[in-house]
Design a protein around this motif. Sequence first.
Motif, short mmCIF file in Angstrom:
data_model
loop_
_atom_site.label_atom_id
_atom_site.label_comp_id
_atom_site.label_asym_id
_atom_site.label_seq_id
_atom_site.Cartn_x
_atom_site.Cartn_y
_atom_site.Cartn_z
N ALA A 289 -0.93 2.80 -7.06
CA ALA A 289 -2.14 3.21 -6.35
C ALA A 289 -1.76 3.83 -5.01
O ALA A 289 -0.79 3.41 -4.38
N SER A 290 -2.52 4.83 -4.60
CA SER A 290 -2.34 5.40 -3.26
C SER A 290 -3.70 5.59 -2.62
O SER A 290 -4.66 6.00 -3.28
N ALA B 263 -6.97 4.94 3.91
CA ALA B 263 -5.64 4.63 4.42
C ALA B 263 -5.70 4.17 5.87
O ALA B 263 -5.15 3.13 6.24
N PHE B 264 -6.42 4.94 6.70
CA PHE B 264 -6.41 4.67 8.14
C PHE B 264 -7.05 3.32 8.49
O PHE B 264 -6.63 2.67 9.44
N THR B 265 -8.09 2.93 7.79
CA THR B 265 -8.74 1.64 8.10
C THR B 265 -8.67 0.67 6.92
O THR B 265 -9.38 -0.30 6.88
N GLY B 266 -7.79 0.97 5.99
CA GLY B 266 -7.69 0.14 4.79
C GLY B 266 -7.26 -1.29 5.05
O GLY B 266 -7.76 -2.22 4.42
N PHE C 89 -0.23 3.49 1.41
CA PHE C 89 -1.20 3.99 2.39
C PHE C 89 -0.71 5.36 2.82
O PHE C 89 0.28 5.48 3.55
N ASP C 90 -1.37 6.41 2.37
CA ASP C 90 -0.97 7.78 2.67
C ASP C 90 -1.74 8.27 3.90
O ASP C 90 -2.94 8.54 3.83
N ILE D 127 -5.94 7.31 -5.59
CA ILE D 127 -5.36 7.76 -6.85
C ILE D 127 -4.76 6.55 -7.56
O ILE D 127 -3.98 5.79 -6.96
N LEU D 128 -5.15 6.35 -8.81
CA LEU D 128 -4.61 5.28 -9.63
C LEU D 128 -3.86 5.89 -10.79
O LEU D 128 -4.30 6.88 -11.38
#
Length: 464
Positions: A51-52, A58-61, A118-119, A132-133
């Motif tokens: 997973a991405s 990403a920024f607040t994940g 985390f991209d 994306i999974l």
Amino acid sequence: MFLSVFDIFKIGIGPSSSHTMGPMVAAARFLDDLRGGDKIPGAGDLFGLRASLHGSLAFTGKGHATDRAVILGLCGLKPDTLDPDRVEEIEAEVRSTGFVRPEGLPALRFDPDKDLVFDYGPPLPGHANGLILSACDRQGNTYHREVYYSIGGGFVVTETELQRSAGGAGAGKQHPVPYPFSTAAEMLRMGRASGKTIAQMKRANEEVVYGSELNARLDRVWEVMESCIERGLTQEGILPGGLKVKRRAKAIHAQLQSERGLNLTQPHQANDWMSVYAMAVNEENAAGGRVVTSPTNGAAGVVPAVARYYLDHCVGAHREGIRDLLLVAAAIGGLIKHNASISGAEVGCQGEVGSAAAMAAAGLCAVLGGSNAQVENAAEIALEHHLGMTCDPAAGLVQVPCIERNALGAIKAVSAASLSLRSDGTHFMPLDNCITVMRETGRDMHVKYKETSQGGIAVNLPEC
């Protein structure tokens, strides 16, 4: 256009509908694809998952527990049925074993430290909340991959569905309903032609899908909302995440209860009751508890707080009125989502707390006897005075300023309903125009103010 009341009010868990519930839903959909593996070349060699997370996810994940949500989703768990008290245990098991074991599939390799990325580069092109999974074989070759977008309020679409929707085709199944209004102007026009209230039209639409089950399902939504308030009023301690934010609802509630019946209480104490109801919900949300998207988790306290205020403080209130309040609120929320957005990552907090305040104002105005025009006016007033509000959560957590924003959103909602009830329903700015302004403001808002924790309050906290 038909968005169900149960699309707007989804039962789930905190802290975020777009960053927690959405990724869980996406993972569940991905597992369903894999269970239909005979349609996917090479499905028999299924071994591992990846997973991405992109953009705001990403920024607040980390602050929104998006990594945990993906883990739980790939275990086959869903927001509406997951037991919040088991979350930490399930996550710990996956992190220690490096495997998920969803029902109907073999044990699948998934090491969050390696397989969950985390991209922090540019967001995916479709939406600020992208993930994306993918599934791979033992050699690491990808044989199934899907792009999902969590578009706010727990709604999830694939890349293909988003493209189809942008081309004018709806991503989901549409039901033929008797009052398919897609703008406030259409809603008012249909009301005049039929002689029905907004609540009656929304009920007629919902009965096409849910029939005799509608009241029971509405009652279930309110039951979860009310339970969330009650639990929030009894809990204390420090909220998770590292900001060391202290729960305050229990102490404030105790103070208010001790002042009941006194002759010297201030008239604005009613605002404190609304605030404590909203804060109770959003403290529960911040702690990962059971909440209802209203229309999002970040704004989950406004509608329940106003509904509870109606029951406990308004003359002539009755529990059956809650059903109409929810129906009208959902009608307004559906218009906003359809014509603008309820995603903080897309339009800022005006799309979350602003939308919630508009929904609550309309619902309260309706159950207090407002005409359709007054209801539309109440929604417009509440939304107009949230325009431009940024989404700037400290540390990516749904705590500062989110908890207090819900309290103030509830107060604005009640004020908007009250002002509208004292008018004849005519006003300068129609709701449709106000929704357009919100969409355009969100489009022009700098990305650092749209749930990335890169601007505003998020970067101007005191040094501790």
